[in-house]
Design an enzyme around this catalytic site. Structure first.
Site, PDB file in Angstrom:
ATOM      1  N   ASP A 270     -76.730 -27.630 -36.965  1.00 47.66           N
ATOM      2  CA  ASP A 270     -76.509 -27.266 -38.410  1.00 47.66           C
ATOM      3  C   ASP A 270     -75.176 -27.196 -38.973  1.00 47.66           C
ATOM      4  O   ASP A 270     -74.370 -26.255 -38.520  1.00 47.66           O
ATOM      5  CB  ASP A 270     -76.891 -26.127 -39.576  1.00 47.66           C
ATOM      6  CG  ASP A 270     -77.612 -25.749 -40.327  1.00 47.66           C
ATOM      7  OD1 ASP A 270     -77.171 -26.839 -41.470  1.00 47.66           O
ATOM      8  OD2 ASP A 270     -78.399 -25.449 -41.067  1.00 47.66           O
ATOM      9  N   GLU A 308     -76.663 -32.405 -40.743  1.00 48.02           N
ATOM     10  CA  GLU A 308     -75.752 -32.867 -42.002  1.00 48.02           C
ATOM     11  C   GLU A 308     -75.946 -33.298 -43.362  1.00 48.02           C
ATOM     12  O   GLU A 308     -75.071 -33.571 -43.200  1.00 48.02           O
ATOM     13  CB  GLU A 308     -74.698 -32.964 -41.555  1.00 48.02           C
ATOM     14  CG  GLU A 308     -74.412 -34.307 -40.096  1.00 48.02           C
ATOM     15  CD  GLU A 308     -75.296 -35.952 -40.810  1.00 48.02           C
ATOM     16  OE1 GLU A 308     -74.131 -36.456 -41.421  1.00 48.02           O
ATOM     17  OE2 GLU A 308     -76.350 -35.423 -41.169  1.00 48.02           O
ATOM     18  N   GLY A 310     -77.548 -35.961 -44.322  1.00 45.80           N
ATOM     19  CA  GLY A 310     -77.858 -36.788 -44.291  1.00 45.80           C
ATOM     20  C   GLY A 310     -76.079 -37.463 -45.327  1.00 45.80           C
ATOM     21  O   GLY A 310     -76.070 -38.882 -45.554  1.00 45.80           O
ATOM     22  N   ASP A 331     -82.132 -29.308 -47.651  1.00 48.08           N
ATOM     23  CA  ASP A 331     -82.906 -28.236 -47.781  1.00 48.08           C
ATOM     24  C   ASP A 331     -83.833 -28.786 -48.667  1.00 48.08           C
ATOM     25  O   ASP A 331     -84.297 -28.634 -50.083  1.00 48.08           O
ATOM     26  CB  ASP A 331     -82.852 -26.780 -48.103  1.00 48.08           C
ATOM     27  CG  ASP A 331     -81.917 -26.286 -46.544  1.00 48.08           C
ATOM     28  OD1 ASP A 331     -81.364 -26.873 -45.385  1.00 48.08           O
ATOM     29  OD2 ASP A 331     -82.019 -25.244 -46.690  1.00 48.08           O
TER      30      ASP A 331
END
Length: 504
Positions: A270, A308, A310, A331
């Site tokens: 992430d 990441e 998109g 999210d």
């Protein structure tokens, strides 16, 4: 050399009792902050002055040393700007540092956080201890060969949506137990993924240790494996994860080896605080490639999940860096607005995915209680039609019968797991109604009819919707009932009908 020179000049500016000389007399100065909030974790400010210019940086635990822009003194007040993070509408943030005797008041902001904190002059020892040490330059971009993992979209569970960082060994074991006891594992859910919040500190050799809530990560992996399941972990290419735990910055290869030693089967990477260091397409691609190479080098097969959000058309390069799935959005939250925006608008913008590499519109919210049963069926149908990974995000010990019916419907799961791996597409839109088509193995077609409106609507599908010269046998997948071709369906608000049809 610049850091050494700065330290020498700082030392020269020190008074006999170790405090910095006054703001007016020191060529290079530094202040430290003893009670800084954890985010963004501003721990030090340094200023260097030439004859015509003022330069410097603020050092943070999340983003390292952030350079000042357009720094200038006005009396005892230093004003400067910094590059901002994640806010195109406000690409810079303004700061002021007001010197008052030997103290200083710093005000400014980074991303969503406003900063207002008091500092004191730093000693040379404190400057050395708080100076950020950048990681080596990223290795060059390459291309990682496919490995035959993730032939169909991964299915499992993740801790974040329900528990955020409030997780521990006992909870993860309970989720593994519940996945098996409930029968979820029998229909294909197999990954038990620990998201953010498991990380501790690094030992003297730099090896990342789990925190006290996870006393033995290898033993936990063994427990999950003994259930016939697989274990996933989470990390970040930045110094800090999204929840403020230790990231993999400067330790990528070392962490990959640690994960393999523990028996990890799935790694989510992430971007988080790495957004500061890796802000353009080239650096983002190379940082994900670096971890992809590191995971391969361990020799242990691990699903690699790129998170990441998109950026930089990730579906066009996710496979190249070794990814098996890649997030296409921010999210998800447990409400119809968030889910439908991701499912109907954001995820469909990306190039179609397929076996070995999947567009990831984020985790499932089914079972968390924020949507109606009809909305959860729409959620599940959208993800299945787009061949999305199915990663549950609720407390598996408290799965309601309604949620279980959504999560385990064999007909719907078969659409998601179809081995052709085709990303379904919208073929017709009329008002609040959308019809999506997904070709399946053997010439069959899945048709999803969505009602995005707030009133019940009636819809009839056609052979043209299915891309067929005529409709043969038609089956309603949610009700598991055969229906006649050209049946008119009554669809409730935010509801869906999912059909499977073919020429025969």
């Amino acid at each position: 050399m610049r850091i050494v020179k700065s330290l020498i000049l700082t030392l020269f500016a020190l008074t006999s009792n170790g405090a910095l000389a006054s703001a007016a007399s020191a060529a290079d100065r530094a202040w430290v902050f003893d009670d800084a909030p954890s985010y963004p974790g501003v721990t030090m400010m340094q200023v260097s002055e030439g004859r015509q210019t003022v330069s410097g940086s603020i050092t943070t635990e999340w983003y390292g040393a952030i350079p000042m822009r357009d720094a200038r003194w006005s009396g005892d007040v230093l004003s400067f700007d910094t590059r901002n993070l994640n806010d195109p509408a406000r690409p810079t943030r303004h700061w002021t540092a007001k010197i008052d005797g030997h103290g200083m008041m710093l005000e400014g902001g980074i991303w969503h956080a406003d900063v207002k904190q008091t500092g004191r002059p730093a000693t040379v020892t404190e400057v050395a201890a708080r100076t950020f040490r950048p990681a080596p330059d990223l290795p060059p971009m390459g291309s990682i060969a496919p490995d035959n993992l993730a032939a169909t979209p991964p299915m499992g569970w993740s801790s974040w949506n329900k528990f955020a960082e409030h997780i521990d060994d006992r909870t993860i074991r309970a989720m593994a137990d519940a996945m098996v006891a409930s029968g979820l594992s029998k229909v294909g859910y197999r990954y038990v993924n620990i998201d953010d919040g498991w990380q501790g500190k690094r030992d003297s050799a730099g090896i990342l240790q789990p925190n006290a809530k996870f006393p033995d990560m290898k033993a936990l992996a063994d427990y999950v494996h003994d259930k016939g399941l697989r274990l996933g972990l989470y990390t970040s290419p930045g110094p800090k994860t999204c929840a403020g735990y230790e990231g993999s910055y400067g330790h990528v290869e070392q962490d990959a080896r640690t994960f393999a030693h523990w028996g990890v089967d799935y790694v989510k990477y992430d971007l988080c605080s790495g957004e500061w260091f890796y802000a353009d397409a080239d650096s983002v691609k190379r940082t994900y490639h670096q971890m992809g190479v590191a995971l391969k080098a361990t020799g242990r097969p691990m699903i690699y999940s790129l998170c990441e959000y998109g950026r930089f058309a990730v579906s066009s390069w996710g496979r190249q860096v070794g990814g098996h799935l890649w997030r296409t959005t921010g999210d998800i939250t447990d409400d119809y607005t968030s889910m439908s925006d991701i499912g109907f608008v954001r995820n469909p913008k990306f190039a179609p995915s397929g076996p070995g590499g999947w567009n990831d519109p984020d985790m499932l919210e089914v079972g968390n209680g924020g949507m109606s049963d009809d909305e959860y069926r729409t959620h599940m149908t959208l993800w299945a039609m787009q061949a999305a990974p199915l990663i549950m995000g609720h407390d598996l010990r408290r799965t309601t019968p309604a949620a279980m019916a959504v999560l385990t419907n064999a007909n719907v799961l078969a659409v998601d797991q179809d081995t052709r791996g085709i990303h379904g597409q919208r073929v017709r839109r009329e008002g609040d109604v959308e019809i999506w088509r997904k070709p399946l193995v053997g010439g069959a077609v899945a048709l999803a009819v969505f009602n995005r409106g707030s009133q019940t609507t009636k819809v009839t599908t056609t052979a043209a919707d299915a891309g067929l010269p005529r409709l043969g046998r038609v089956r309603d997948l949610w009700s598991d009932a055969t229906v006649r071709p050209n049946t008119q369906f009554s669809i409730p608000p935010h509801g869906v009908v999912l059909l499977r049809t073919s020429l025969r």
